[in-house]
Each structure stands twice: as C-alpha cells, then as structure tokens.
Design an enzyme around this catalytic site. Structure first.
Site, PDB file in Angstrom:
ATOM      1  CE  LYS A 195      -8.527  -9.311  -1.068  1.00 31.09           C
ATOM      2  NZ  LYS A 195      -8.101  -9.509   0.309  1.00 31.09           N
ATOM      3  CE  LYS A 204      -4.178  -2.134   2.239  1.00 26.51           C
ATOM      4  NZ  LYS A 204      -5.101  -2.079   3.394  1.00 26.51           N
ATOM      5  CE  LYS A 206     -14.512  -2.935   1.795  1.00 27.07           C
ATOM      6  NZ  LYS A 206     -14.990  -2.668   3.347  1.00 27.07           N
TER       7      LYS A 206
END
Length: 440
Positions: free
Chosen positions: A302, A201, A305
């Site tokens: 995957k 991230k 969101k």
C-alpha cells in the site's frame, strides 16, 4: 361548494321564519314549500358529496427523521499522499455532498448505500486531524504543529466545506484522551494482543523501542468513534479489525456498567437519561472508487507515508515536475500492453487505478480502449499529465487556505467547539456509568 354538516342540519331542521302566521299559507303552498325544501336539501347533499370526493387527496406518509453522525480522520505525519486523498478525503467530500459513498460495505460485505424507505437521513459530518494517534511513534516537535495545520488546510482545499462539515484537531477536544483512559481500564489486554497492525509495526521497529501508545492505539480509536455516538464509521480495509474491537468494547462496557437499577439511580442523580453509554458503530468499509492505491516502487504494498522512500508515493503537494519524475521512475514490467486485474502484473493494475481515479467520469472500458495497447514509455507521460491536472486546483486552494492563518484557526476552533459539546455529554455518561463523582 363547501357546506359543513352543522350548516346542513340547521337548514333541514330550523323552523321557517313565517311559522308565526300559519293561517296565511295554504295547504297547496305548504306542499310546494316542502317539495322545494327537499329538492334544495338533496342538491346540497349532492354538492357536498362531490366536494368531499374532490377533496380526497392522498396525504404523503410522514418520513421518520434520523440523524446520522459520521466521523473520520487522518494522521498529520508526513505529507498526505495520493492514497490518503483518493482513499479517504475524496470519499469524505463525496459523502458530504451526496450523503453516499461511491462504494461502501459493512463488515459482512453487504452494500451500505441502499436507501431506507420512509426515512429521511440528516448527516452530521466530523473530520479531524488525529494528532494524538500520530505520537504513537516519535514525532519531531518542531514539525508536528505545521503538519497538523497543513493537513487541516488540505481537507478544506480538497473540498471539505466548513459550512457542511466540522473540521477539528483531535487534541483540541480533551475528551478523546480522557475517554481513551477509561476504555483502556475496561478493555482486556488479550483483545489488544490480537491486533495485527501492532504485531507488524512492533516486529519492524522492535518491541523494546515501541511505546505503549502503539499497543493501546486501537482503544484511542474506539474512544474517537464512541464519543460522537457515530453509528457508521468510514474506514479502509486495513482498519476493519479495529472497528470490530470498538464494537466489542461497546458491548462489554454497556453490559458491565449500564444495566440495572443502580445505573438508573446514578443517571437520575446526575440528571441524564439512563440509556447505554455508547452506540455500537457499524463499519463502512470504503473502497477508493473500488481500488486501493499502491506503492509506486512495489505494486503489492500500500502507498504509505511511513515508507522511507519518497519515490514510493505521490504527495498531494508535490510540484508537477516532481510528480512527473516519480511516475517516470515508478516500477513497471516488461510485458506488452497494459491491463487490469492480472495478479501477475500488480504495477499495471495500480497505475491504471490511479489513472482512473483522477478521471472519475471515465469508465474502465473507455480507459482500456485508450491505453491498453500502449507501451509504458507512452503511458507514463499521459498518467503524469492526468495526475498533475487533477491535483493542480487542490494545490492552488491549499496555498490560499494555508496563507490565511486566521481563517484556518477559526475553522478549527469552531469545529472543536461543536465536537466538544457532543463529546463531553458522552464522556459524562461514561463517567456516571463507572461511578465517578461528577462536579456539580
């Protein structure tokens, strides 16, 4: 006939009531009386022995009662999608109702659904909306509260029963943040530097724009787990490393603060048992019916969101026409037929996984027999119909729950109160272990 030993002893050894007049009884009569007495006693013993044999009933072995506490949660950022539902919430509902996950293994890959003999397990279920985790990346303050309430309503709509499980919001139990700080101060920095999710991230966002919370996020997750002394924690494969960290933190904290005479004296002064502060949790790597739900636009990623493309996921609250449009546009290949588990055809496997997951009563073989020879143009409408049919009752129940604000907030309040009672006990033990002054 039931005769006690005491009663028999009285019959055999008590004096005859006519002993005060022995002259009235002849010797022949005495012999007859003695013979009759022996015969009567023999008959009594025989009947007693038979009764004793009949009374021998095998007493079942008393089972050991074990309370097992399960904790899990999902962030309220964005809309919950099909991957969240099938990979987490649907599994929670199954566990709530059966005490088992369809497919779960420990960190060593061993099945965790095996029944223990002579053990009765009582499960206590805690499912929370992890809003403190959500703010590790910037959130719109005007949207966070509604997203939190919407997530809680979806838990209930999907089948989480407040009568069987506690539902609460993470930030409503202050011990989560407080214990996270204590554990931050006891966790070596190089342990967190190894966390793969932070690296990924931070690389995407740039380290200069990433908050410290993202770096220490795994410690907050450890605090969530350890507060409830949860011995089993259902997580996805991507959280495996974070569970291993939580176990390392338990060993370090208990070893450093919870041993020896001084610890026992502190516990005695505080009026608490001198057990180690934390239970070492065991990860339950939960499989979404044996599958991971992947992106509709890239079958090797995957479903997420955080993906900026809304077409990459099916949100649980998407209207039927939106679901049909997303499936019609989803990525496929040009090869003939549809098949499972071909590494060169990840989109084929993913769409079949979704089709199977929303029809749990059907086998892979049955599904493949139905659709294996179809073209994508024929299969996609079939898949859309199955997804819409599966989500429709959840969407209807969600609308009911979310419309009843008083009911929803009442469920969350009761859940937070139950969670706080357990969490505060653990937090107190941790503070005593570290030497804090405890209010009297």
């Amino acid at each position: 006939m039931k005769v006690s030993i005491t009663m028999l002893a009285g019959l055999l050894h008590a004096r005859p009531c006519l002993s005060f007049a022995p002259a009235l009884v002849s010797s022949t009569a005495k012999r007859q009386l003695n013979a009759a007495g022996r015969a009567y006693a023999t008959r009594l013993f025989a009947e007693t022995a038979t009764t004793t044999e009949e009374a021998k009933v095998e007493v079942p072995k008393k089972k050991k009662v074990v309370t097992r506490r399960i904790l899990s949660g999902v962030q309220p950022t964005g809309s919950l999608h099909l991957g969240n539902y099938l990979g987490a919430i649907k599994q929670w509902v199954e566990f709530q109702n059966t005490g088992r996950f369809a497919a779960a293994e420990n960190l060593e890959g061993e099945d965790m659904n095996e029944e223990e003999e002579d053990v009765e397990v009582i499960n206590e279920n805690f499912f929370c909306v992890v809003d403190l985790h959500a703010i590790t990346v910037p959130q719109d303050p005007s949207e966070l509260e509604e997203a939190t309430l919407a997530s809680a309503a979806l838990y209930i709509a999907a089948g989480i029963d407040p009568a069987k499980s506690k539902v609460f919001v993470q930030s409503h139990v202050s011990a989560h943040a407080e214990l996270a700080w204590l554990l931050n101060c006891a966790t070596p920095m190089n342990w967190l530097e190894r966390m793969i999710q932070f690296k990924d991230k931070a690389k995407k966002a740039g380290t200069e724009s990433v908050g410290v919370g993202l770096f220490t996020y795994p410690v907050l997750m450890a605090a969530d787990i350890l507060l409830y002394q949860a011995d089993r924690v259902p997580v996805g494969e991507d959280q495996r490393q974070h569970l291993e960290l939580a176990r390392d933190i338990v060993r370090r904290f208990n070893g450093e603060y919870c041993k020896g005479g001084p610890y026992k004296k502190r516990c005695k002064r505080a009026g608490i048992p001198s057990y180690p502060a934390f239970t070492e949790p065991e990860a339950m790597i939960v499989k979404a019916g044996g599958a991971r739900i992947m992106s509709l636009t890239e079958g090797t990623n995957k479903m997420s969101k955080s993906d900026p493309a809304d077409g990459s996921r099916i949100n649980v609250l998407d209207p039927p026409d939106v679901i049909r449009d997303k499936i019609r546009r989803c990525k496929t290949d040009s090869l003939p037929g549809i098949e499972w588990d071909n590494p060169d055809r990840p989109e084929s496997t993913n769409l079949l996984q979704i089709y199977a997951a929303v029809q749990p009563e059907r086998s892979r073989e049955d599904i493949l027999e139905e659709v294996g020879d179809m073209r994508w143009g024929d299969f996609k409408p079939l898949l859309a119909d199955a997804v819409v049919a599966h989500l429709e009752p959840i969407q209807e129940r969600y609308a009911e729950v979310r419309a009843d604000e008083e009911y929803l907030r009442g469920v969350l309040r009761e859940g937070a109160e139950a969670a706080d009672e357990i969490a505060q006990r653990t937090l107190k033990t941790a503070k005593v272990a570290m030497g804090f002054s405890i209010p009297k």
